[in-house]
Design a protein around this motif. Structure first.
Motif, PDB file in Angstrom:
ATOM      1  N   SER A  79       5.799  -7.196   9.778  1.00  0.00           N
ATOM      2  CA  SER A  79       5.750  -8.328  10.712  1.00  0.00           C
ATOM      3  C   SER A  79       5.265  -7.870  12.083  1.00  0.00           C
ATOM      4  N   LEU A  80       5.701  -6.678  12.494  1.00  0.00           N
ATOM      5  CA  LEU A  80       5.229  -6.130  13.766  1.00  0.00           C
ATOM      6  C   LEU A  80       3.721  -5.869  13.717  1.00  0.00           C
ATOM      7  N   LEU A  81       3.222  -5.452  12.553  1.00  0.00           N
ATOM      8  CA  LEU A  81       1.790  -5.223  12.395  1.00  0.00           C
ATOM      9  C   LEU A  81       1.006  -6.524  12.571  1.00  0.00           C
ATOM     10  N   LEU A 139     -10.815   3.646   4.723  1.00  0.00           N
ATOM     11  CA  LEU A 139     -10.701   5.090   4.541  1.00  0.00           C
ATOM     12  C   LEU A 139      -9.279   5.603   4.738  1.00  0.00           C
ATOM     13  N   ARG A 140      -8.579   5.043   5.742  1.00  0.00           N
ATOM     14  CA  ARG A 140      -7.278   5.608   6.100  1.00  0.00           C
ATOM     15  C   ARG A 140      -6.136   4.595   6.089  1.00  0.00           C
ATOM     16  N   GLY A 141      -6.442   3.317   5.971  1.00  0.00           N
ATOM     17  CA  GLY A 141      -5.397   2.302   6.068  1.00  0.00           C
ATOM     18  C   GLY A 141      -4.356   2.375   4.968  1.00  0.00           C
ATOM     19  N   ASN A 142      -4.721   2.863   3.800  1.00  0.00           N
ATOM     20  CA  ASN A 142      -3.796   2.933   2.679  1.00  0.00           C
ATOM     21  C   ASN A 142      -2.806   4.085   2.796  1.00  0.00           C
ATOM     22  N   SER A 143      -3.131   5.087   3.617  1.00  0.00           N
ATOM     23  CA  SER A 143      -2.295   6.291   3.679  1.00  0.00           C
ATOM     24  C   SER A 143      -1.739   6.605   5.052  1.00  0.00           C
ATOM     25  N   SER A 144      -2.250   5.975   6.087  1.00  0.00           N
ATOM     26  CA  SER A 144      -1.817   6.275   7.447  1.00  0.00           C
ATOM     27  C   SER A 144      -1.370   5.008   8.157  1.00  0.00           C
ATOM     28  N   GLY A 145      -0.119   4.988   8.619  1.00  0.00           N
ATOM     29  CA  GLY A 145       0.383   3.842   9.353  1.00  0.00           C
ATOM     30  C   GLY A 145      -0.288   3.683  10.702  1.00  0.00           C
ATOM     31  N   CYS A 174       0.837  -1.192   0.000  1.00  0.00           N
ATOM     32  CA  CYS A 174       0.000   0.000   0.000  1.00  0.00           C
ATOM     33  C   CYS A 174       0.881   1.254   0.000  1.00  0.00           C
ATOM     34  N   ASP A 175       0.247   2.431   0.015  1.00  0.00           N
ATOM     35  CA  ASP A 175       0.997   3.684  -0.054  1.00  0.00           C
ATOM     36  C   ASP A 175       1.883   3.918   1.157  1.00  0.00           C
ATOM     37  N   VAL A 176       1.533   3.307   2.288  1.00  0.00           N
ATOM     38  CA  VAL A 176       2.369   3.455   3.484  1.00  0.00           C
ATOM     39  C   VAL A 176       3.722   2.791   3.283  1.00  0.00           C
ATOM     40  N   GLU A 177       3.763   1.685   2.558  1.00  0.00           N
ATOM     41  CA  GLU A 177       4.989   0.967   2.213  1.00  0.00           C
ATOM     42  C   GLU A 177       5.827   0.618   3.453  1.00  0.00           C
ATOM     43  N   PHE A 178       5.226  -0.183   4.324  1.00  0.00           N
ATOM     44  CA  PHE A 178       5.961  -0.654   5.492  1.00  0.00           C
ATOM     45  C   PHE A 178       7.122  -1.538   5.057  1.00  0.00           C
ATOM     46  N   SER A 179       8.188  -1.518   5.831  1.00  0.00           N
ATOM     47  CA  SER A 179       9.283  -2.464   5.619  1.00  0.00           C
ATOM     48  C   SER A 179       8.836  -3.841   6.095  1.00  0.00           C
ATOM     49  N   PRO A 180       9.512  -4.911   5.663  1.00  0.00           N
ATOM     50  CA  PRO A 180       9.126  -6.247   6.141  1.00  0.00           C
ATOM     51  C   PRO A 180       9.122  -6.364   7.661  1.00  0.00           C
ATOM     52  N   GLN A 181      10.031  -5.677   8.319  1.00  0.00           N
ATOM     53  CA  GLN A 181      10.087  -5.739   9.782  1.00  0.00           C
ATOM     54  C   GLN A 181       8.854  -5.086  10.411  1.00  0.00           C
ATOM     55  N   ALA A 227      -3.388   4.563  11.451  1.00  0.00           N
ATOM     56  CA  ALA A 227      -4.716   3.992  11.201  1.00  0.00           C
ATOM     57  C   ALA A 227      -4.623   2.508  10.871  1.00  0.00           C
ATOM     58  N   LEU A 228      -3.578   2.111  10.153  1.00  0.00           N
ATOM     59  CA  LEU A 228      -3.401   0.699   9.810  1.00  0.00           C
ATOM     60  C   LEU A 228      -3.161  -0.137  11.053  1.00  0.00           C
ATOM     61  N   PHE A 229      -2.357   0.367  11.977  1.00  0.00           N
ATOM     62  CA  PHE A 229      -2.111  -0.354  13.229  1.00  0.00           C
ATOM     63  C   PHE A 229      -3.375  -0.408  14.079  1.00  0.00           C
ATOM     64  N   CYS A 230      -4.049   0.732  14.236  1.00  0.00           N
ATOM     65  CA  CYS A 230      -5.252   0.768  15.071  1.00  0.00           C
ATOM     66  C   CYS A 230      -6.347  -0.129  14.494  1.00  0.00           C
ATOM     67  N   GLY A 231      -6.547  -0.067  13.181  1.00  0.00           N
ATOM     68  CA  GLY A 231      -7.559  -0.902  12.560  1.00  0.00           C
ATOM     69  C   GLY A 231      -7.251  -2.379  12.667  1.00  0.00           C
ATOM     70  N   SER A 232      -5.975  -2.747  12.537  1.00  0.00           N
ATOM     71  CA  SER A 232      -5.583  -4.161  12.631  1.00  0.00           C
ATOM     72  C   SER A 232      -5.776  -4.695  14.041  1.00  0.00           C
TER      73      SER A 232
END
Length: 489
Positions: free
Chosen positions: A315-317, A361-367, A305-312, A369-374
């Motif tokens: 994995s933390l997510l 709504l926000r998971g693609n652009s906000s890290g 996604c646009d956030v482009e997390f690293s593999p590490q 929001a991605l953590f909170c939603g997960s």
């Protein structure tokens, strides 16, 4: 009077050894979590062992899933006709024996066969865990089901810690070509290997002249440890089978105070039973599809996604998601004692909808929001499956065939939805994962509302029919039988 009371107590096999049998159910749940998590982590080791491409070795997971589907379906008939502890003991012993063979298999076809047989055995174990919990505790089975499903997830986490030190091959996550994910579920655990742009990239097979040869693989150690645990727990069930003379099946367990009230109060007609079972099948397909997609694609979504997390960080997510998942199942053991399954399901499904909306709504652009939603999704999903099984038990009589039907729907969802989602991602983009997730979350909540309305209306109709029949019998001078038999579907 006192002598008659003692005889009645002796006739009821359920209160005797109840704690031991509950502990056995929890141990077999832990075994199931161990058994269905280890193949995904050892997939690359098995690939090198049989000398095939990655595309071919992933078919072993498909073979196991098909075996699990067959085992879930067939076990429903066996648990209704054969002593339950003996069936579950045989399934555990078979899973342990086959599991010990897998790390030594050198032939590809033989590996697919053993994986399919292993899936059949774990299908029997999965059905038996749920069926015995309901047969032993009846309406009070909620905490036991929650504890069992928590141990399934815990078994998957334990496997990820134990297997890691014995792996000699790890996927290169830096190039983005291969992403390995080990998915852990309630009442099912599935493993997925997702390739970038749906292309398969076979890993090189080491020859005898390479620095790492087949003899250096130590993957047989965790497999043998897992098999030993399976076999030890099977001995416990064989011991229970020897101690208990009568079959412990829901249909013959009416003397237990935990289930007696259920049999005397259930106002169930054949039409109501068929209708509710069909609706439950659809509900399971929708909700478990929600689990399968989120569990299977979370890691890939975080990287692509646009956030482009690293593999590490990705994995933390996933660790944060599973932390909320296991925590929710642990807390649900206590909450299920005071909350009705209907209330728990409404809270869980509403939480899934809220989490899916946030991620869409926000998971693609906000890290953040991605953590909170997960995390919210993990907490919401944790107790949903056991609560659904408990809700079903309160509305219809659950036998082996019904339990098997539930797990057939679960297996179908884990087979179909990742394939469908892969096609959608190929056509559109990775963001479509969260949109599809939102649709399934809302559909699951709406389907449960329909289930609740149908169950309430049919229950009232059943009560009116029973009262009319009793009045007719009184007028006709006939005796009233308050425990009428209902034909199983």
């Amino acid at each position: 009077m006192g002598e008659k009371k003692n005889m009645e107590n002796d006739e009821s096999p359920v209160p005797y050894l109840r704690r031991t049998r509950t502990a056995a159910i929890l141990l077999s749940s832990l075994c199931w979590g161990l058994g269905i998590s280890i193949p995904g982590l050892s997939l690359l080791e098995l690939q090198r062992q049989v000398g095939v491409s990655l595309q071919e070795i992933t078919l072993s997971l498909t073979a196991r899933s098909i075996g699990h589907l067959i085992g879930s379906f067939a076990s429903g008939f066996c648990y209704d006709r054969i002593e339950n502890h003996f069936v579950l003991a045989s399934a555990l012993f078979g899973a342990g024996a086959v599991g010990a063979i897998i790390p030594w298999v050198q032939d590809y076809v033989f590996l697919l066969t053993t994986m399919a047989i292993w899936g059949v055995c774990t299908g029997y174990v999965d059905t038996g865990n749920n069926f015995l919990s309901l047969g032993l505790w009846g309406k009070k089975a909620g905490p036991v089901l929650q504890a069992g499903n928590m141990l399934v997830a815990a078994g998957g986490l334990v496997v990820s810690l134990v297997v890691g030190p014995f792996l000699t091959i790890t996927p290169d996550s830096s190039d983005g070509n291969i992403t390995m994910m080990n998915s852990i579920s309630n009442h099912s655990v599935e493993d997925y290997v997702i390739m970038n742009q749906t292309e398969y990239h076979p890993l090189p097979v080491h020859s005898d002249s390479d620095s790492v040869d087949d003899t250096t693989s130590l993957i047989w150690i965790p497999y043998c440890i897992m098999s030993a645990i399976f076999i030890l727990v099977s001995f416990l069930y064989f011991r229970l089978y020897a101690r208990l003379a009568n079959p412990i099946m829901i249909s013959t367990d009416q003397k237990d105070p935990a289930t007696k009230q259920h049999f005397t109060d259930t106002n169930e007609t054949l039409h109501f039973r068929i209708l509710l079972l069909c609706l439950l099948f659809v509900y399971i397909l929708l909700y478990v599809g929600n689990e399968a997609i989120f569990i299977g694609f979370l890691y890939t979504f975080a990287i692509k996604c646009d956030v482009e997390f690293s593999p590490q960080i990705a994995s933390l997510l996933t660790t944060a998601f599973w932390g909320g998942f296991v925590l929710s199942r642990g807390v649900a053991i206590l909450i299920s004692r005071v909350l009705h399954p209907r209330t728990m399901l409404i809270i869980d499904l509403s939480g899934c909808c809220l989490a899916a909306l946030l991620l869409s709504l926000r998971g693609n652009s906000s890290g953040v929001a991605l953590f909170c939603g997960s995390i919210l999704m993990g907490i919401s999903m944790g107790s949903a499956w056991p609560a659904a099984v408990t809700w079903a038990e309160r509305n219809i009589r659950i036998n082996g065939k019904v339990t098997g039907m539930f797990l057939v729907a679960l297996s179908l969802a884990y087979l179909l939805y990742p394939w469908i989602m892969g096609i959608i991602i190929t056509i559109y983009s990775i963001v479509s994962v969260m949109y599809f997730l939102s649709v399934l979350s809302v559909a699951s909540l709406l389907m449960f509302v329909v289930l609740q309305i149908v169950a309430s209306k049919c229950r009232n109709i059943g009560k009116l029919q029973n009262k009319s029949e009793k009045v007719y019998k009184i007028v006709a001078g006939e005796s009233i039988d308050f425990r009428e038999e209902i034909h199983d579907v």
